[in-house]
Motif scaffolding. Sequence first.
Motif, mmCIF file in Angstrom:
data_model
loop_
_atom_site.group_PDB
_atom_site.id
_atom_site.type_symbol
_atom_site.label_atom_id
_atom_site.label_comp_id
_atom_site.label_asym_id
_atom_site.label_seq_id
_atom_site.Cartn_x
_atom_site.Cartn_y
_atom_site.Cartn_z
ATOM 1 N N GLY A 176 0.805 -1.214 0.000
ATOM 2 C CA GLY A 176 0.000 0.000 0.000
ATOM 3 C C GLY A 176 0.834 1.258 0.000
ATOM 4 N N ALA A 177 1.895 1.279 0.821
ATOM 5 C CA ALA A 177 2.748 2.472 0.884
ATOM 6 C C ALA A 177 3.490 2.685 -0.433
ATOM 7 N N ALA A 178 4.029 1.611 -1.003
ATOM 8 C CA ALA A 178 4.756 1.750 -2.272
ATOM 9 C C ALA A 178 3.820 2.174 -3.399
ATOM 10 N N SER A 179 2.651 1.545 -3.477
ATOM 11 C CA SER A 179 1.692 1.906 -4.526
ATOM 12 C C SER A 179 1.209 3.340 -4.346
ATOM 13 N N GLY A 180 0.915 3.727 -3.101
ATOM 14 C CA GLY A 180 0.474 5.092 -2.848
ATOM 15 C C GLY A 180 1.530 6.119 -3.198
ATOM 16 N N LEU A 181 2.789 5.800 -2.908
ATOM 17 C CA LEU A 181 3.880 6.710 -3.247
ATOM 18 C C LEU A 181 3.984 6.897 -4.760
ATOM 19 N N LEU A 182 3.926 5.803 -5.506
ATOM 20 C CA LEU A 182 4.043 5.887 -6.965
ATOM 21 C C LEU A 182 2.860 6.636 -7.576
ATOM 22 N N ALA A 186 2.959 10.262 -9.523
ATOM 23 C CA ALA A 186 2.365 10.433 -10.847
ATOM 24 C C ALA A 186 1.350 11.574 -10.851
ATOM 25 N N CYS A 187 0.577 11.706 -9.753
ATOM 26 C CA CYS A 187 -0.397 12.810 -9.669
ATOM 27 C C CYS A 187 0.297 14.161 -9.589
ATOM 28 N N VAL A 188 1.451 14.211 -8.914
ATOM 29 C CA VAL A 188 2.212 15.463 -8.857
ATOM 30 C C VAL A 188 2.696 15.853 -10.257
ATOM 31 N N ARG A 189 3.087 14.873 -11.030
ATOM 32 C CA ARG A 189 3.625 15.155 -12.364
ATOM 33 C C ARG A 189 2.527 15.488 -13.363
ATOM 34 N N TRP A 190 1.385 14.759 -13.277
ATOM 35 C CA TRP A 190 0.288 14.993 -14.224
ATOM 36 C C TRP A 190 -0.950 15.428 -13.462
ATOM 37 N N ARG A 191 -1.307 16.700 -13.560
ATOM 38 C CA ARG A 191 -2.464 17.241 -12.831
ATOM 39 C C ARG A 191 -3.770 16.592 -13.284
ATOM 40 N N THR A 192 -3.850 16.217 -14.555
ATOM 41 C CA THR A 192 -5.071 15.561 -15.040
ATOM 42 C C THR A 192 -5.313 14.250 -14.309
ATOM 43 N N LEU A 193 -4.240 13.491 -14.088
ATOM 44 C CA LEU A 193 -4.362 12.236 -13.346
ATOM 45 C C LEU A 193 -4.837 12.503 -11.921
ATOM 46 N N GLU A 194 -4.358 13.570 -11.321
ATOM 47 C CA GLU A 194 -4.796 13.907 -9.961
ATOM 48 C C GLU A 194 -6.292 14.188 -9.925
ATOM 49 N N VAL A 240 -1.524 8.307 -0.899
ATOM 50 C CA VAL A 240 -1.527 9.097 -2.138
ATOM 51 C C VAL A 240 -1.644 10.576 -1.818
ATOM 52 N N ARG A 241 -2.582 10.927 -0.953
ATOM 53 C CA ARG A 241 -2.804 12.344 -0.637
ATOM 54 C C ARG A 241 -1.608 12.937 0.112
ATOM 55 N N VAL A 242 -1.052 12.190 1.049
ATOM 56 C CA VAL A 242 0.114 12.687 1.784
ATOM 57 C C VAL A 242 1.293 12.884 0.833
ATOM 58 N N THR A 243 1.478 11.963 -0.112
ATOM 59 C CA THR A 243 2.577 12.093 -1.069
ATOM 60 C C THR A 243 2.429 13.356 -1.905
ATOM 61 N N ILE A 244 1.233 13.623 -2.379
ATOM 62 C CA ILE A 244 1.001 14.827 -3.194
ATOM 63 C C ILE A 244 1.340 16.081 -2.396
ATOM 64 N N VAL A 245 0.828 16.153 -1.168
ATOM 65 C CA VAL A 245 1.074 17.343 -0.340
ATOM 66 C C VAL A 245 2.552 17.456 0.027
ATOM 67 N N ALA A 246 3.182 16.332 0.401
ATOM 68 C CA ALA A 246 4.573 16.367 0.862
ATOM 69 C C ALA A 246 5.530 16.752 -0.267
ATOM 70 N N ILE A 247 5.345 16.203 -1.453
ATOM 71 C CA ILE A 247 6.250 16.510 -2.560
ATOM 72 C C ILE A 247 6.092 17.970 -2.995
ATOM 73 N N VAL A 274 12.008 13.050 -2.822
ATOM 74 C CA VAL A 274 11.522 12.030 -1.882
ATOM 75 C C VAL A 274 12.292 12.057 -0.561
ATOM 76 N N PRO A 275 13.651 12.107 -0.570
ATOM 77 C CA PRO A 275 14.353 12.208 0.722
ATOM 78 C C PRO A 275 13.983 13.463 1.508
ATOM 79 N N SER A 276 13.786 14.588 0.807
ATOM 80 C CA SER A 276 13.417 15.819 1.511
ATOM 81 C C SER A 276 12.038 15.721 2.138
ATOM 82 N N ALA A 277 11.133 14.990 1.489
ATOM 83 C CA ALA A 277 9.764 14.869 1.995
ATOM 84 C C ALA A 277 9.566 13.646 2.883
#
Length: 673
Positions: A176-182, A186-194, A240-247, A274-277
């Motif tokens: 779950g953590a790995a999938s959510g991170l990926l 991807a959502c950070v990179r492509w706003r449409t996907l988000e 997923v949501r935490v990754t978007i906000v953190a990055i 990723v290390p910074s976040a």
Amino acid sequence: MSVAAATHPAPAPRAGVPLLRFAVPLALVLVTAVLVSLPTSALPAWAWKYPLAWQAPLPAWISAFMKWLMETASLGLFTVRDLTRGVASALDAVLFAAKAVLATGVVQGAGASATTIAPPIPWFAMILASSAAAYAVGGRRLAFGMAAGLLYLAVFGQWASAMITLASVLVASVIGAASGLLIGLACVRWRTLERLMSPLLDMAQTMPVFAYLLPMLILFGFGPASAMVATVIYALPPMVRVTIVAIRAVPVEIRELGIMSGCTRRQITWKMLVPSALPALMVGVNQVIMLSLNVVIIASMIGAGGLGWDVLAALRRLDIGGGLEAGLAITVLAVLLDRFAQGMAQRAERVAKEDGAGAGGRRLAVRAALVAALGLWIAAAVWPEIALYPNGWKLSTAPYWSQLVSWINVNFFSVLDAIRTAALVNVLTPVKRFMLALPWPWVVALVTLAGWRLGGLRLALTTGAMTLFLAVVGLWQTSMLTVYLCGVAVVISLAIGVPIGVAAANRPRLWRVVEAVIDTLQTLPAFIYLIPIVMLFRVGDFTALIAIVLYAVAPAIRYTAHGVRRVPVALIEAGQMTGCSRRQLLTRIRLPLAAPDILLGLNQTIMLALSMLVITALVGTRDLGQETYMALSKADVGRGLVAGVCVAFIGMVADRLISAAAERLRRRTGLAA
């Protein structure tokens, strides 16, 4: 005038606005009262009951699609069934390896002829290794807590089941953590996907797990793999949501430094962003672990086993002692994993402050402990008799809990029955009749109007469409029963939670006690609440109400205390200087400024109430929870998914309206970011 209003003066009101502000809600209340009191013949029949001819046969469509998907659909070289069963086999292999290490060992053969090739890690080696890992990430205090928690599992006879649950949770959390991170990256990179993922994440968070257990069974077959996929789907959205906000919160300078250094996009992502976040990302990992543990009992229905199965079996035979002990074991695991995840989140900052000698000494101690644990594991393989925790050392509190409930039933049955009857006659039944008497077009219109007033046309269309969906699929009456029971439970939770939160907000000692209680309430599995309450009050809506309130009251307390603490000290001092009494400070300064946080607490209370409401279907409620449970028992995938979507839509409507109201309050009080 309150100090908050004086600090943030509003524009001069126009003539007639105050009257209009009160006249509109009053008119809506009067119209609602008139509609409820009207006889059935006063309005067309379709206004009271959505016509069958207008209903969409969505459950039949979904069931037909699932049948086609598993029997006919092909991806070229293989079918969808081949793909899903292949994924299930891969997950089973990973889970088998984890269980072999922690719980079962490697066994050859079956039954009486089975022989153990390699034993699982014994309890004392596991405690030593886990304590060493805890010491590495959190120091002595975390190591001591880890050892004490794991020893508790051994002493109270929960070790074998706890290790099976731990294996399942660890595998599901990693996936779950790995999938959510990926997905988050991807959502950070492509706003449409988000934008596409956002409603899906909302649905996954608000839809009851019962609703998609059956699709998982059909896709992946009965067994631990299906339970793991259901667990991952439920636990994925926060990551997923935490990754978007953190990055996105990583300073722009870090990204620009990577570009100037000639780094590729992949290097910038994995070596800088990723290390910074990472500290923020660990919060998401923590949420994945907690949600995974929250699903273990429900997942046990389709073959997950472990402590979840123990709790479910205790519920079926009304064994309060056994159920509580297994539930407390889940709580202990939740606390240990939560503290370990928090320690990992803080580890980077702590290591940066340590001197070389201290860090070297800690690494040496950890390595020595791990080597000792490995040696003990080998010793247990040579002498298997030392690997088992002695039965003579085990303790159990199960008989005492059962005796306590029996004593209460014998001595206070008449009092408990009177309380139950009074609540049913004076509160629950009138509210239920009121909700069922409301014409569905009027409810849809009210929700749409609320959305328009709070958030504009887009929110009005969204909330109105979700409410109309409940009628279109033929589940309006059942949905109103859900809203009735959830609504009463939420009102009671607020009536309890807000005063406690206010009282404990600025009293550190009281807050420590309150926090310990609500932490326990939040980490106990939801099924645990049902066992003693059923034995005291029997099945029915009142039993469900108590269980929902106990499970959902924690956010009301926590958010209220948080909001009251956030009130600026300058405003409190200004109120004291103007001669405000303690009551005036509370009603005119603290509560108005804490209202946005209290509303967010209300939002979370509703979400927890809905999730618990589905589980209370096991004690005789007749709402959407019962609909999803019956669909699971009858293998009707379309019926279960549609009922789950209705629960999700009720939660999403409440979430959208309350969030919009909280934002309006923030702007009005000058606290908007």
